[in-house]
Design a protein around this motif. Structure first.
Motif, mmCIF file in Angstrom:
data_model
loop_
_atom_site.group_PDB
_atom_site.id
_atom_site.type_symbol
_atom_site.label_atom_id
_atom_site.label_comp_id
_atom_site.label_asym_id
_atom_site.label_seq_id
_atom_site.Cartn_x
_atom_site.Cartn_y
_atom_site.Cartn_z
ATOM 1 N N LYS A 168 -6.178 -23.248 -3.958
ATOM 2 C CA LYS A 168 -4.650 -21.723 -3.121
ATOM 3 C C LYS A 168 -5.217 -20.636 -4.182
ATOM 4 C CE LYS A 168 -1.491 -20.321 -0.873
ATOM 5 N NZ LYS A 168 -1.648 -20.160 0.064
ATOM 6 N N LEU A 169 -5.559 -20.953 -5.473
ATOM 7 C CA LEU A 169 -5.791 -19.795 -6.502
ATOM 8 C C LEU A 169 -7.185 -19.328 -6.350
ATOM 9 C CD1 LEU A 169 -4.098 -21.375 -9.569
ATOM 10 C CD2 LEU A 169 -3.259 -19.690 -8.349
ATOM 11 N N ASP A 170 -7.761 -20.602 -6.095
ATOM 12 C CA ASP A 170 -9.702 -20.042 -5.455
ATOM 13 C C ASP A 170 -9.601 -19.293 -4.722
ATOM 14 O OD1 ASP A 170 -10.234 -21.254 -7.974
ATOM 15 O OD2 ASP A 170 -10.606 -23.446 -6.579
ATOM 16 N N GLU A 171 -8.614 -18.842 -3.638
ATOM 17 C CA GLU A 171 -8.761 -18.646 -2.038
ATOM 18 C C GLU A 171 -8.545 -17.078 -2.379
ATOM 19 O OE1 GLU A 171 -6.941 -19.314 2.136
ATOM 20 O OE2 GLU A 171 -7.400 -20.524 0.434
ATOM 21 N N SER A 172 -6.534 -16.960 -2.730
ATOM 22 C CA SER A 172 -6.034 -16.072 -3.231
ATOM 23 C C SER A 172 -6.372 -15.269 -4.373
ATOM 24 C CB SER A 172 -4.632 -16.439 -2.243
ATOM 25 O OG SER A 172 -4.260 -17.221 -2.420
ATOM 26 N N GLY A 173 -5.917 -16.323 -5.551
ATOM 27 C CA GLY A 173 -5.856 -14.966 -6.628
ATOM 28 C C GLY A 173 -4.581 -15.985 -6.909
ATOM 29 N N GLY A 174 -3.809 -16.275 -6.365
ATOM 30 C CA GLY A 174 -2.265 -16.498 -6.806
ATOM 31 C C GLY A 174 -1.275 -17.038 -5.635
ATOM 32 N N LEU A 175 -0.237 -17.167 -5.960
ATOM 33 C CA LEU A 175 0.708 -17.915 -5.002
ATOM 34 C C LEU A 175 1.835 -17.472 -5.020
ATOM 35 C CD1 LEU A 175 -0.566 -20.614 -5.952
ATOM 36 C CD2 LEU A 175 1.494 -22.088 -5.356
ATOM 37 N N THR A 176 2.637 -16.666 -3.640
ATOM 38 C CA THR A 176 3.429 -16.201 -3.534
ATOM 39 C C THR A 176 4.674 -16.693 -3.958
ATOM 40 O OG1 THR A 176 3.658 -16.532 -0.797
ATOM 41 C CG2 THR A 176 2.009 -14.937 -1.292
ATOM 42 N N LEU A 177 6.460 -15.512 -3.689
ATOM 43 C CA LEU A 177 7.482 -16.158 -4.174
ATOM 44 C C LEU A 177 7.962 -17.392 -2.891
ATOM 45 C CD1 LEU A 177 9.520 -13.708 -5.482
ATOM 46 C CD2 LEU A 177 7.631 -15.550 -6.595
ATOM 47 N N ARG A 207 -5.753 -29.296 -13.291
ATOM 48 C CA ARG A 207 -6.857 -30.519 -13.785
ATOM 49 C C ARG A 207 -6.971 -31.017 -12.675
ATOM 50 N NH1 ARG A 207 -5.539 -30.953 -19.465
ATOM 51 N NH2 ARG A 207 -6.819 -29.565 -20.596
ATOM 52 N N ARG A 208 -5.398 -31.685 -11.877
ATOM 53 C CA ARG A 208 -4.927 -33.686 -10.636
ATOM 54 C C ARG A 208 -4.231 -32.272 -9.520
ATOM 55 N NH1 ARG A 208 -3.200 -33.558 -15.730
ATOM 56 N NH2 ARG A 208 -3.757 -35.455 -17.017
ATOM 57 N N ASP A 209 -3.939 -31.007 -9.325
ATOM 58 C CA ASP A 209 -3.133 -30.814 -8.100
ATOM 59 C C ASP A 209 -4.596 -30.203 -7.590
ATOM 60 O OD1 ASP A 209 -2.169 -29.640 -6.635
ATOM 61 O OD2 ASP A 209 -0.014 -29.078 -7.252
ATOM 62 N N LYS A 210 -5.482 -30.560 -6.480
ATOM 63 C CA LYS A 210 -6.259 -29.628 -5.845
ATOM 64 C C LYS A 210 -5.585 -28.706 -5.363
ATOM 65 C CE LYS A 210 -9.199 -33.596 -5.668
ATOM 66 N NZ LYS A 210 -9.687 -35.329 -4.474
ATOM 67 N N TRP A 211 -4.489 -29.002 -4.416
ATOM 68 C CA TRP A 211 -3.780 -28.005 -3.789
ATOM 69 C C TRP A 211 -3.494 -26.703 -4.275
ATOM 70 C CZ3 TRP A 211 0.237 -24.625 -3.326
ATOM 71 C CH2 TRP A 211 1.056 -24.294 -2.209
ATOM 72 N N MET A 212 -2.903 -26.984 -5.427
ATOM 73 C CA MET A 212 -3.231 -25.466 -6.323
ATOM 74 C C MET A 212 -4.311 -24.843 -6.978
ATOM 75 S SD MET A 212 0.243 -24.530 -7.603
ATOM 76 C CE MET A 212 0.222 -23.770 -9.072
ATOM 77 N N ARG A 213 -5.646 -25.334 -7.128
ATOM 78 C CA ARG A 213 -6.677 -24.806 -7.454
ATOM 79 C C ARG A 213 -7.522 -23.983 -6.538
ATOM 80 N NH1 ARG A 213 -7.716 -30.293 -9.472
ATOM 81 N NH2 ARG A 213 -9.765 -30.473 -8.211
#
Length: 318
Positions: free
Chosen positions: A34-43, A26-32
């Motif tokens: 990143k998830l919208d762009e690539s669907g997930g985060l790498t290790l 709800r608060r983390d724009k960067w995470m949102r």
């Protein structure tokens, strides 16, 4: 695995649960983004986070944490791509703002003594050191030293983890926000700074409000906390009870004011708990309120219908 690895694994699980939670997104724009762009985060993405790096830089241990049973309903891990993604895509519309899962915690303790003085007091040397420093100084030197003394600014005497641990017995806590506010004046008198923790701060500086927002991850935790920590007004005796002989007893017990079943304390401060209210303006509503009704919109209750007059005819004879 060693005990250190077990500890790091447990911390990784907690951090992954937080980063991918609704509370954080709800608060983390960067995470949102990143998830919208690539669907997930790498290790590798996650290992660049400061709070992850301070735990460990072991990629294999982080991958193991991503497959932990406690996170199976929240995230999935693609071992081939080394990517962690949410099982259910985050949707801001359905996730809401989180107020229905949040409580307000007031009267959090603030520091009352500068850290260096507090440490000296713990060692039992505060008075001796002060006296030794003052001996041999002239009055002018003492005044200069007093003027150069750093101004004490209250800080929170507790951290997020301490507040979180206090409410975890009721349910999983998603996020804790210690609240701060900007000071809009330079006055430090009792009227303007005696109660709000802003004493010592200058105009424009942020000072602690002694308050936090605690958001639970689900309604079960929220409901359990509210049932135990927030007084139910329905439990308060009415005026008839006071008049029927129970009034003295009620008055002795606090004047009939509502009391919660449990009052939590943190470092000697009794905490005041309440539900967080929804934002004042929501759902793209305009700040100037609903649109004004059109003149020809009778909308029911808009006053008596406007009278219609026939045009006046005037005969002009030559």
């Amino acid at each position: 695995m060693t005990s250190a690895d077990d500890s790091a694994l447990s911390s990784f699980v907690e951090r992954l649960g937080f980063f991918f939670s609704d509370s954080n997104l709800r608060r983390d724009k960067w995470m949102r983004a990143k998830l919208d762009e690539s669907g997930g985060l790498t290790l590798d993405d996650l290992l660049s986070f400061n709070t992850i790096k301070t735990i460990s830089t072991d990629k294999a241990l982080l991958a193991k944490a991503a497959e932990d049973a406690d996170l199976k309903d929240l995230i999935s891990y693609d071992a081939e791509k080394e990517v962690i993604s949410r099982r259910v895509k985050f949707d801001r519309e359905t996730a809401g703002d989180g107020h229905e899962l949040s409580i307000v915690v007031q009267n959090l303790p603030l520091t009352t003594t500068p850290p260096e003085e507090e440490k000296a007091a713990d060692d039992g040397k505060a008075e001796e050191e002060k006296k030794a420093a003052e001996d041999g100084k002239s009055e002018e030197e003492k005044k200069d030293a007093e003027d150069c003394k750093p101004v004490f600014k209250p800080r929170y005497a507790v951290n997020r983890d301490e507040v979180k641990a206090l409410f975890e017995p009721y349910g999983k806590v998603g996020i804790v926000q210690l609240r701060w506010a900007k000071k809009h004046h330079d006055r430090d008198d009792d009227k303007h700074a005696g109660q709000d923790g802003s004493r010592g701060y200058g105009r424009g500086e942020s000072y602690p409000l002694g308050m936090a927002f605690v958001e639970f991850q689900n309604a079960d935790g929220m409901n359990a906390a509210c049932a135990d920590l927030i007084a139910d007004k329905a439990d308060v005796g009415d005026e008839k009870k006071k008049e029927s002989g129970e009034g003295d007893e009620a008055k002795a017990e606090g004047g009939g004011s509502p009391r919660p079943k449990t009052t939590l304390e943190l470092k000697g401060n009794a905490l005041k708990i309440s539900r967080k209210k929804p934002p004042k303006f929501r759902d793209d509503r305009k700040r100037d309120g609903p649109a004004k009704r059109k003149r020809n919109d009778d909308g029911g209750g808009g006053g008596p219908p406007e009278k219609q007059f026939e045009p006046m005819k005037v005969d002009r004879k030559p």
